[in-house]
Design a protein around this motif. Structure first.
Motif, PDB file in Angstrom:
ATOM      1  N   ASP A 159       0.874  -1.176   0.000  1.00 53.14           N
ATOM      2  CA  ASP A 159       0.000   0.000   0.000  1.00 53.14           C
ATOM      3  C   ASP A 159       0.906   1.219   0.000  1.00 53.14           C
ATOM      4  N   HIS A 170      -7.624   3.410   1.950  1.00 51.60           N
ATOM      5  CA  HIS A 170      -8.181   2.330   1.137  1.00 51.60           C
ATOM      6  C   HIS A 170      -7.348   1.062   1.283  1.00 51.60           C
ATOM      7  N   VAL A 223      -5.923  -2.515  -0.138  1.00 49.90           N
ATOM      8  CA  VAL A 223      -5.469  -2.921  -1.461  1.00 49.90           C
ATOM      9  C   VAL A 223      -5.474  -4.446  -1.540  1.00 49.90           C
ATOM     10  N   GLU A 227      -7.090  -1.020  -5.794  1.00 50.35           N
ATOM     11  CA  GLU A 227      -7.457  -0.256  -4.607  1.00 50.35           C
ATOM     12  C   GLU A 227      -8.921  -0.562  -4.360  1.00 50.35           C
TER      13      GLU A 227
END
Length: 112
Positions: free
Chosen positions: A38, A44, A46, A98
């Motif tokens: 990430d 978010h 991943v 993502e």
């Protein structure tokens, strides 16, 4: 931004690498280990989706749900915010995404 790199070596084994948004994925150890990092502090999760030669019709998923607060340098060969799969058969196809809750994921597209 989409970045795709395939690196060929002297042997038939090769490494795959791809990035999309805050997700970066690559293979190592003769393409038998999947790595997922990430790269953005955006909240978010991943994921990497990939296929191995031992079961070529089974799509596998590697998650980094700890996001940017995930594994530090003591994990995964000194690569911060990175998770890795076990070492199994060769990975021949992969993509990274993502993850957006209640929205479609933003994926890189498949790399072989």
């Amino acid at each position: 931004m989409l970045t795709v790199i395939a690196i060929a070596g002297a042997s038939p084994a090769f490494a795959l690498s791809v990035s999309r948004g805050g997700a970066r994925g690559w293979t190592e150890q003769s393409a038998t280990v999947m790595n997922l990092q990430d790269t953005q502090d955006d909240g978010h999760d991943v994921k990497a989706e990939y296929y191995r030669t031992a079961h070529p019709s089974d799509k596998l998923t590697l998650w980094n749900k700890q996001a940017y607060d995930g594994p530090r340098f003591e994990d995964n060969d000194g690569n911060a915010w990175t998770v890795e799969s076990g070492k199994y058969s060769t990975i021949f196809k992969m993509q990274v995404c993502e993850v957006y809750n209640n929205w479609p994921d933003s994926c890189s597209g498949w790399v072989e």
